[in-house]
Motif scaffolding. Structure first.
Motif, mmCIF file in Angstrom:
data_model
loop_
_atom_site.group_PDB
_atom_site.id
_atom_site.type_symbol
_atom_site.label_atom_id
_atom_site.label_comp_id
_atom_site.label_asym_id
_atom_site.label_seq_id
_atom_site.Cartn_x
_atom_site.Cartn_y
_atom_site.Cartn_z
ATOM 1 N N ALA A 43 3.941 -7.043 -7.122
ATOM 2 C CA ALA A 43 4.852 -6.163 -7.862
ATOM 3 C C ALA A 43 6.069 -6.935 -8.335
ATOM 4 O O ALA A 43 6.445 -6.878 -9.517
ATOM 5 N N PHE A 66 4.459 1.616 7.287
ATOM 6 C CA PHE A 66 5.008 2.820 6.661
ATOM 7 C C PHE A 66 4.409 4.078 7.298
ATOM 8 O O PHE A 66 3.884 4.956 6.612
ATOM 9 N N THR A 125 0.627 4.992 6.580
ATOM 10 C CA THR A 125 0.141 5.278 5.234
ATOM 11 C C THR A 125 -0.401 4.017 4.569
ATOM 12 O O THR A 125 -1.028 4.081 3.522
ATOM 13 N N TYR A 126 -0.102 2.862 5.142
ATOM 14 C CA TYR A 126 -0.602 1.597 4.611
ATOM 15 C C TYR A 126 -1.394 0.922 5.711
ATOM 16 O O TYR A 126 -0.872 0.718 6.800
ATOM 17 N N LEU A 150 -0.104 -5.443 -12.541
ATOM 18 C CA LEU A 150 0.380 -4.173 -11.990
ATOM 19 C C LEU A 150 -0.787 -3.269 -11.598
ATOM 20 O O LEU A 150 -0.701 -2.536 -10.607
ATOM 21 N N VAL A 164 -1.805 -4.192 -8.213
ATOM 22 C CA VAL A 164 -0.968 -3.600 -7.159
ATOM 23 C C VAL A 164 -1.544 -2.242 -6.770
ATOM 24 O O VAL A 164 -1.714 -1.929 -5.585
ATOM 25 N N MET A 202 -3.217 -0.996 -3.272
ATOM 26 C CA MET A 202 -2.780 0.215 -2.557
ATOM 27 C C MET A 202 -3.970 1.087 -2.199
ATOM 28 O O MET A 202 -4.036 1.677 -1.127
ATOM 29 N N ASP A 225 -3.562 7.491 3.564
ATOM 30 C CA ASP A 225 -2.849 8.734 3.348
ATOM 31 C C ASP A 225 -3.200 9.235 1.951
ATOM 32 O O ASP A 225 -3.484 8.444 1.059
ATOM 33 N N ILE A 255 -1.285 10.573 -0.263
ATOM 34 C CA ILE A 255 -0.304 10.251 -1.313
ATOM 35 C C ILE A 255 -0.522 8.825 -1.809
ATOM 36 O O ILE A 255 -0.507 8.561 -3.012
ATOM 37 N N SER A 256 -0.731 7.874 -0.868
ATOM 38 C CA SER A 256 -0.915 6.501 -1.345
ATOM 39 C C SER A 256 -2.246 6.378 -2.080
ATOM 40 O O SER A 256 -2.358 5.594 -3.018
ATOM 41 N N ILE A 296 -1.281 7.735 -5.613
ATOM 42 C CA ILE A 296 -0.398 6.846 -6.374
ATOM 43 C C ILE A 296 -1.142 5.572 -6.765
ATOM 44 O O ILE A 296 -1.013 5.079 -7.890
ATOM 45 N N GLU A 312 -3.388 6.407 -9.696
ATOM 46 C CA GLU A 312 -2.660 6.599 -10.950
ATOM 47 C C GLU A 312 -2.137 5.271 -11.483
ATOM 48 O O GLU A 312 -2.156 5.020 -12.682
ATOM 49 N N MET A 313 -1.651 4.415 -10.572
ATOM 50 C CA MET A 313 -1.050 3.159 -11.028
ATOM 51 C C MET A 313 -2.087 2.304 -11.743
ATOM 52 O O MET A 313 -1.844 1.794 -12.832
ATOM 53 N N ASP A 357 11.461 7.300 5.280
ATOM 54 C CA ASP A 357 10.043 7.505 5.595
ATOM 55 C C ASP A 357 9.151 7.311 4.376
ATOM 56 O O ASP A 357 8.024 6.861 4.484
ATOM 57 N N TYR A 396 7.915 3.734 0.634
ATOM 58 C CA TYR A 396 6.713 3.114 0.048
ATOM 59 C C TYR A 396 6.243 3.909 -1.162
ATOM 60 O O TYR A 396 6.044 3.357 -2.260
ATOM 61 N N PHE A 397 6.121 5.234 -0.990
ATOM 62 C CA PHE A 397 5.657 6.068 -2.092
ATOM 63 C C PHE A 397 6.675 6.082 -3.223
ATOM 64 O O PHE A 397 6.320 6.080 -4.397
ATOM 65 N N ILE A 400 6.850 2.114 -9.875
ATOM 66 C CA ILE A 400 6.000 1.167 -10.612
ATOM 67 C C ILE A 400 5.057 1.917 -11.550
ATOM 68 O O ILE A 400 4.785 1.469 -12.656
ATOM 69 N N VAL A 401 4.580 3.103 -11.104
ATOM 70 C CA VAL A 401 3.716 3.896 -11.986
ATOM 71 C C VAL A 401 4.461 4.218 -13.281
ATOM 72 O O VAL A 401 3.921 4.072 -14.387
ATOM 73 N N VAL A 454 4.676 1.171 -15.459
ATOM 74 C CA VAL A 454 3.418 0.905 -16.166
ATOM 75 C C VAL A 454 3.309 1.825 -17.375
ATOM 76 O O VAL A 454 2.915 1.393 -18.469
#
Lengths: 480, 208
Positions: A18, A63, A66-67, A111, A114, A118, A124, A126-127, A130, A133-134, B144, B147-148, B154-155, B158
């Motif tokens: 990133a 985290f 979540t990671y 990117l 990245v 993820m 998780d 959410i990750s 995201i 989507e990224m 907390d 990270y998100f 970054i999203v 992009v």
């Protein structure tokens, strides 16, 4: 903040990519289009550094869980980052030859990596979202990279609209899961699902699977694939066919096996159904295609069916088979697309299957390479494609899904027709035109030859170390 | 009692205006109905005690997104009558999909009624004394959920790069402001004194 510093160590590959991506963006923005080659070179270097960091980095949770950095994510990320690097190398030459070089091309791929990283290590919902989507946003843009071309714009728009729809479906599923399980973390969802999954959670899971199946272009969520493969630039399609598929397959394996461990019976049915439909669509849809990239789109649908069969088994053996299959498949696909990039007549790329007629006289080595790659895709032993299928069918039979395995074998016999047609065109048909093919670009030529050499005979040696690597990566991931 | 009344009023407005978004003939009207939907949803958030989210909804969705929609709808030259041509043709298929979705949602709701949803133990904890919900969001957003939060950034980056890649064109002959050149311009470069003969006047062409 020891918590954050250890988390940053675990997430070092993504953080490096990133930050590096931002630096490259600045270099490109200030130096302009002149710096495209420099940015491409540095991006490849950056991806190699990220791969090295992934392989040597510590393992653990970051985290708040979540990671996840575990052997599975390490193996997946190494494959993803290296594939992205190859796509940048293929794309850089292509952009310069077509005089549409832009420094954003490598930056977007970095990117996207990245996001794919993820996905490979998400623990998780959410990750998961995201990450998806990224990388998808970057891929939508890359699909429409040739903005002056009508088919490329159509490909980008179609991919974008259908991608947004699938994200909506995925989010709906994720919200149902959160509502019923009360948590977004895979392990807590698994803990909830263990006593009684209930219809709400199963609904959420099915929607989640539908959203993810779109991302790997599994039938019946494959509608976008042929058009996007046909319209998007060849090096971009080479990326589509490889890194994002690996990331999404690992994500599917992780969310289903970790998150819905004890609901295995429920999700295995869905996955088996999806892979059976993919077999049918991929095998029969490809028969009538004239455009090589469209043909490869159908080939990717059927191949994703095989990979999903490995996941459906749900065992360690199944995940190992999926990783093995995806690794060999990725190398094969790069071979195909590099061959396509290295063939052109009068500056126009060869896109129709009939244009391959008589290639043996003109470009014997490339014809041999394409023949090896096609035979490997058919699954002739001892070429690499055979070994991928061998492991997947073995895992499926081991888990009791031998009927699905038989369906897969039948599909591969049907699909053999279109690969054999490629071979027949090259070796036995008279050339349609007298026009010689242009001199091939070096990087595409070498990647094509290297991939073909890997498909046979290097794979026989490589299996000796791929087997323990994938076994280690899949260790501990399985329905218990 | 009052809360219940407010809920039913806001919820009814939200559902009805949501329906009108899809059925309104003019796209501009659709966007206006959409704004009303957002407003009612913001009201529902206030009833839930989430004032910050309510304000975000108004500021971001009504203030920025919906207004942007309005601009786009007004500026794009789209033939909306032609766009609606397939309406009757696709209606049966769309109806089937909608009915299936409705049936699924009813099944999910039934599952909730039977106590399948997250139990009370999983419900959000009450806020500690003296902390507003804006503060409590702020407390977790950069700790907390860092990270998100960063990944979402970054999203957006992009998306921005993508918009530039797809739309920025370099044209020749476009005049750009050059501050240094402007500041360094001297009077002799720009102004010329010409003598005009008395009574004859000056034609504009002669001045150039």
């Amino acid at each position: 903040m020891t918590d954050l510093s250890s988390a940053l160590q675990l997430a070092a590959p993504e953080v490096t990519l990133a930050v590096g991506g931002l630096v490259l963006l600045m270099i490109g923005a200030f130096a302009g289009e002149k710096a495209t080659r420099l940015v491409s070179g540095l991006s490849v270097l950056l991806l190699l550094v990220a791969t090295a960091l992934t392989v040597t980095g510590p393992l653990g949770l970051a985290f708040g869980g979540t990671y996840i950095a575990d052997p599975l994510s390490v193996y997946g990320k190494a494959l993803i980052f290296l594939s992205s690097a190859v796509a940048i190398i293929l794309g850089d030459g292509w952009m310069h030859r077509n005089k549409i070089a832009k420094f954003e091309y490598p930056v977007l791929i970095v990117l996207a990596s990245v996001g794919m990283g993820m996905m490979a290590s998400s623990g998780d919902l959410i990750s998961l979202y995201i990450g998806i989507e990224m990388h998808s946003l970057a891929l939508y843009v890359l699909a429409a990279y040739r903005r002056d071309s009508l088919v490329a714009s159509e490909a980008g728009l179609k991919y974008f609209v259908l991608g947004a729809l699938s994200s909506g479906i995925l989010l709906y599923g994720a919200s149902l899961i959160y509502g019923f399980a009360g948590s977004m973390k895979f392990d807590e969802i698994a803990a909830f699902a263990s006593n009684n999954p209930g219809p709400g959670l199963i609904f959420g899971m099915v929607f989640l699977i539908a959203g993810l199946a779109f991302k790997v272009s599994a039938a019946p969520f494959h509608m976008w694939t042929p058009d996007v493969y046909q319209g998007a630039p060849t090096p971009v399609v080479a990326l589509f066919a490889t890194a994002p598929k690996v990331a999404a397959m690992i994500l599917i394996a992780r969310v289903l096996i970790d998150g819905f461990n004890l609901a295995h019976f429920q999700w295995a049915q869905v996955i088996i159904l999806i892979s059976l439909i993919s077999f049918a669509v991929g095998a029969f849809g490809g028969l009538m295609q004239k455009d090589i990239q469209r043909l490869l789109a159908y080939s990717s649908i059927i191949n994703i069916g095989y990979a999903l069969l490995g996941v459906a088994a749900g065992t360690e053996l199944g995940v190992q088979a999926m990783l093995m299959f995806m690794t060999l498949y990725v190398i094969d696909q790069f071979g195909f697309f590099a061959v396509l990039l290295s063939l052109s007549r009068n500056g126009r790329p060869i896109r129709n299957i009939s244009d391959l007629a008589g290639l043996k006289q003109d470009r014997p080595v490339t014809a041999i390479a394409l023949t090896i790659l096609s035979l490997s895709a058919v699954g002739i032993p001892p070429l690499s494609g055979f070994w991928g299928k061998f492991y997947v069918f073995g895992a499926a039979a081991d888990a009791g899904y031998w009927m699905a395995g038989v369906a897969g074998l039948v599909a591969s016999v049907v699909a053999a027709f279109y690969y054999l047609r490629l071979i027949k065109m090259m070796w036995f048909d008279a050339p349609a035109t007298e026009v010689k093919t242009d001199k091939a670009p070096l990087e595409a030529q070498w990647i094509a030859w290297a991939a073909a050499a890997f498909a046979f005979p290097v794979v026989i040696v490589a299996l000796a170390w791929l087997e323990p690597l994938t076994k280690a990566a899949a260790a501990g991931v399985g329905v218990g | 009692m009052l809360q219940g009344l407010a809920f039913y009023i806001l919820a009814t407005i939200a559902v009805v205006s949501g329906l009108l978004v899809v059925t309104a003939r003019s796209p501009v009207h659709s966007v206006l109905w959409l704004i009303l939907t957002f407003f009612s949803a913001a009201g529902l958030f206030v009833l839930l005690g989430a004032e910050f989210l309510a304000m975000l909804l108004v500021v971001v969705y009504v203030g920025a997104v919906a207004v942007l929609f309005l601009f786009v709808v007004m500026m794009l030259d789209v033939d909306f009558v032609r766009l609606r041509e397939g309406y009757a043709r696709y209606l049966p298929l769309a109806g089937i999909v909608a009915i299936i979705l409705l049936a699924e949602m009813i099944m999910v709701s039934l599952a909730v009624v039977q106590g399948g949803a997250a139990s009370a133990a999983l419900a959000p904890a009450a806020l500690p004394e003296g902390v507003s919900n804006t503060q409590s969001i702020g407390r977790v957003l950069y700790t907390d959920y860092i990270y998100f939060f960063q990944a979402a950034g970054i999203v957006l980056l992009v998306a921005m790069i993508g918009a530039i890649v797809l739309t920025l064109r370099k044209r020749d002959g476009v005049l750009r402001q050059d501050l240094a050149a402007q500041a360094n311009r001297r009077r002799v470069d720009a102004v010329e004194i010409k003598s005009a003969t008395t009574g004859a006047g000056v034609k504009p062409e002669e001045l150039l």
